[in-house]
Design a protein around this motif. Structure first.
Motif, PDB file in Angstrom:
ATOM      1  N   LYS A 294      35.098  -3.143 -21.184  1.00  0.00           N
ATOM      2  CA  LYS A 294      33.931  -2.260 -21.103  1.00  0.00           C
ATOM      3  C   LYS A 294      33.565  -1.945 -19.656  1.00  0.00           C
ATOM      4  O   LYS A 294      33.082  -0.840 -19.361  1.00  0.00           O
ATOM      5  N   MET A 295      33.824  -2.879 -18.747  1.00  0.00           N
ATOM      6  CA  MET A 295      33.593  -2.591 -17.333  1.00  0.00           C
ATOM      7  C   MET A 295      34.527  -1.483 -16.864  1.00  0.00           C
ATOM      8  O   MET A 295      34.110  -0.571 -16.133  1.00  0.00           O
ATOM      9  N   ILE A 296      35.771  -1.530 -17.287  1.00  0.00           N
ATOM     10  CA  ILE A 296      36.741  -0.508 -16.906  1.00  0.00           C
ATOM     11  C   ILE A 296      36.368   0.839 -17.527  1.00  0.00           C
ATOM     12  O   ILE A 296      36.426   1.892 -16.871  1.00  0.00           O
ATOM     13  N   GLU A 297      35.972   0.816 -18.802  1.00  0.00           N
ATOM     14  CA  GLU A 297      35.586   2.053 -19.479  1.00  0.00           C
ATOM     15  C   GLU A 297      34.423   2.724 -18.769  1.00  0.00           C
ATOM     16  O   GLU A 297      34.411   3.954 -18.570  1.00  0.00           O
ATOM     17  N   LEU A 298      33.419   1.955 -18.369  1.00  0.00           N
ATOM     18  CA  LEU A 298      32.246   2.528 -17.718  1.00  0.00           C
ATOM     19  C   LEU A 298      32.587   3.057 -16.328  1.00  0.00           C
ATOM     20  O   LEU A 298      31.940   3.982 -15.837  1.00  0.00           O
ATOM     21  N   ARG A 299      33.602   2.480 -15.699  1.00  0.00           N
ATOM     22  CA  ARG A 299      34.044   3.006 -14.404  1.00  0.00           C
ATOM     23  C   ARG A 299      34.744   4.334 -14.578  1.00  0.00           C
ATOM     24  O   ARG A 299      34.570   5.258 -13.770  1.00  0.00           O
ATOM     25  N   GLU A 300      35.536   4.437 -15.628  1.00  0.00           N
ATOM     26  CA  GLU A 300      36.314   5.654 -15.853  1.00  0.00           C
ATOM     27  C   GLU A 300      35.466   6.776 -16.444  1.00  0.00           C
ATOM     28  O   GLU A 300      35.803   7.960 -16.271  1.00  0.00           O
ATOM     29  N   ASN A 301      34.372   6.424 -17.119  1.00  0.00           N
ATOM     30  CA  ASN A 301      33.522   7.432 -17.758  1.00  0.00           C
ATOM     31  C   ASN A 301      32.114   7.328 -17.163  1.00  0.00           C
ATOM     32  O   ASN A 301      31.232   6.683 -17.722  1.00  0.00           O
ATOM     33  N   ILE A 308      23.799   5.793 -20.574  1.00  0.00           N
ATOM     34  CA  ILE A 308      23.304   4.480 -21.001  1.00  0.00           C
ATOM     35  C   ILE A 308      22.220   3.992 -20.046  1.00  0.00           C
ATOM     36  O   ILE A 308      21.185   3.474 -20.473  1.00  0.00           O
ATOM     37  N   GLY A 309      22.439   4.158 -18.749  1.00  0.00           N
ATOM     38  CA  GLY A 309      21.442   3.741 -17.770  1.00  0.00           C
ATOM     39  C   GLY A 309      20.139   4.491 -17.921  1.00  0.00           C
ATOM     40  O   GLY A 309      19.053   3.927 -17.775  1.00  0.00           O
ATOM     41  N   ARG A 310      20.243   5.790 -18.233  1.00  0.00           N
ATOM     42  CA  ARG A 310      19.037   6.611 -18.446  1.00  0.00           C
ATOM     43  C   ARG A 310      18.266   6.120 -19.674  1.00  0.00           C
ATOM     44  O   ARG A 310      17.033   5.993 -19.646  1.00  0.00           O
TER      45      ARG A 310
END
Length: 338
Positions: A294-301, A308-310
């Motif tokens: 999930k860390m990699i996914e959030l970096r790529e997207n 999600i942060g919003r």
């Protein structure tokens, strides 16, 4: 609305120039004031140290307790709210009730239920108070505290709009110093978790840690809050990710408010089920491999990360604002006044 006088007893770090001005005691003070009440903050540990020439909390506890009673006597608060006030002598609670007729007493705890020493202190405070609040809703864990359930209540970690001021979700990943980070101590199995993460992330992933893990310096004051905003993604690591009992339902340290309140996309263990509170504003992972993925996914997207942060920022400031939490504490602690 009836305006109340509220006396908060906790460690306000006056002697260290208020370096932890973002702690729960200080936030609740702001929340009560915004809700229309008057607040006096009594820093128990500072008063205890100042009571003796040796600067000893232990030997200054009695004099500090006497000053607390004197403060309550002249201020005549409607509510006295005790934080992690383990220096307060037991009879002090009775003396406050004698000097302030009709006063309500309450206490809160932001420590985890598996911290035995902290829970022993919390249990003693709760026995003397009309209401007790804790930042977990795990029924099995709470049952072990032996505090009457009608007295014990869940309190979310409060977000303060004057403290959690950043909006990291508005900043592209490429505009930040790192891709992900963890700021916190390395106690328990935290360093083991961090080592695994560093070993399994791709080389191009900019991951960092700090805040006493691996011997790094402790971070306090505005520097700490600013460092949190240097990465778009942050980890809410448990002390030990191999034990479910160390991840009780809805529990997190106040880190969760500091992260979500600043729009930082946060990954937290699924066992705590914090999504029941923060909904789609939180990314939950099942195990270490799932976390890495999930860390990699959030970096790529980055668009996904920003969305999600919003959502996290909106939910944290709406559902767990310090004003809302303060008003809840008052409704429970002073039902006849609220």
């Amino acid at each position: 609305m009836i305006s109340l006088r509220i006396l908060i007893v906790g460690y306000f770090h006056r002697s260290s120039l208020f370096r932890t001005y973002y702690n729960t005691e200080s936030k609740l003070s702001n929340g009560f004031i915004r809700a229309g009440h008057h607040v006096i903050c009594f820093s128990d540990r500072d008063h205890a140290r100042e009571a003796t020439v040796f600067g000893s909390q232990k030997f200054g506890a009695s004099k500090m307790s006497a000053k607390l009673v004197e403060t309550a006597e002249h201020y005549q608060p409607h509510l006295v709210l005790f934080g992690h006030s383990d220096l307060i002598e037991a009879e002090t609670y009775d003396r406050i009730r004698e000097e302030v007729k009709g006063v309500r007493l309450a206490t809160f705890c932001v420590d985890a239920v598996f911290r035995e020493q902290a829970m022993t202190s919390f249990r003693k405070r709760a026995a003397k108070c009309d209401a007790a609040f804790i930042t977990t809703a795990d029924e099995r864990a709470l049952a072990s505290l032996d505090i009457p359930r009608e007295k014990l209540h869940f309190m979310p970690n409060p977000v303060d709009s004057s403290i959690e001021t950043a909006r990291v979700f508005e900043v592209p990943r490429t505009g930040l110093s790192f891709d992900g980070q963890f700021l916190g101590t390395g106690i328990g199995k935290r360093e083991e978790q961090l080592s695994f993460i560093q070993e399994h992330l791709p080389k191009e992933y900019r991951f960092t840690h700090g805040g006493r893990a691996f011997g790094s310096e402790r971070l306090t004051s505005t520097e700490f809050l600013s460092r949190l905003t240097e990465a778009p993604v942050s980890l809410n690591l448990p002390l030990d990710d191999t034990r479910a009992d160390l991840m009780p339902y809805l529990y997190s340290s106040d880190r969760i408010a500091q992260l979500l309140g600043q729009g930082i996309t946060t990954l937290s263990p699924a066992q705590s089920k914090l999504s029941d509170l923060y909904e789609d504003g939180l990314v939950e992972y099942k195990d270490r491999d799932d976390l890495i993925g999930k860390m990699i996914e959030l970096r790529e997207n980055d668009e996904l990360r920003q969305n999600i942060g919003r959502t996290a920022h909106r939910i944290a400031h709406e559902k767990t604002s310090v004003t809302a939490v303060a008003e809840m504490l008052l409704r429970v602690s002073c039902p006849e006044q609220s």
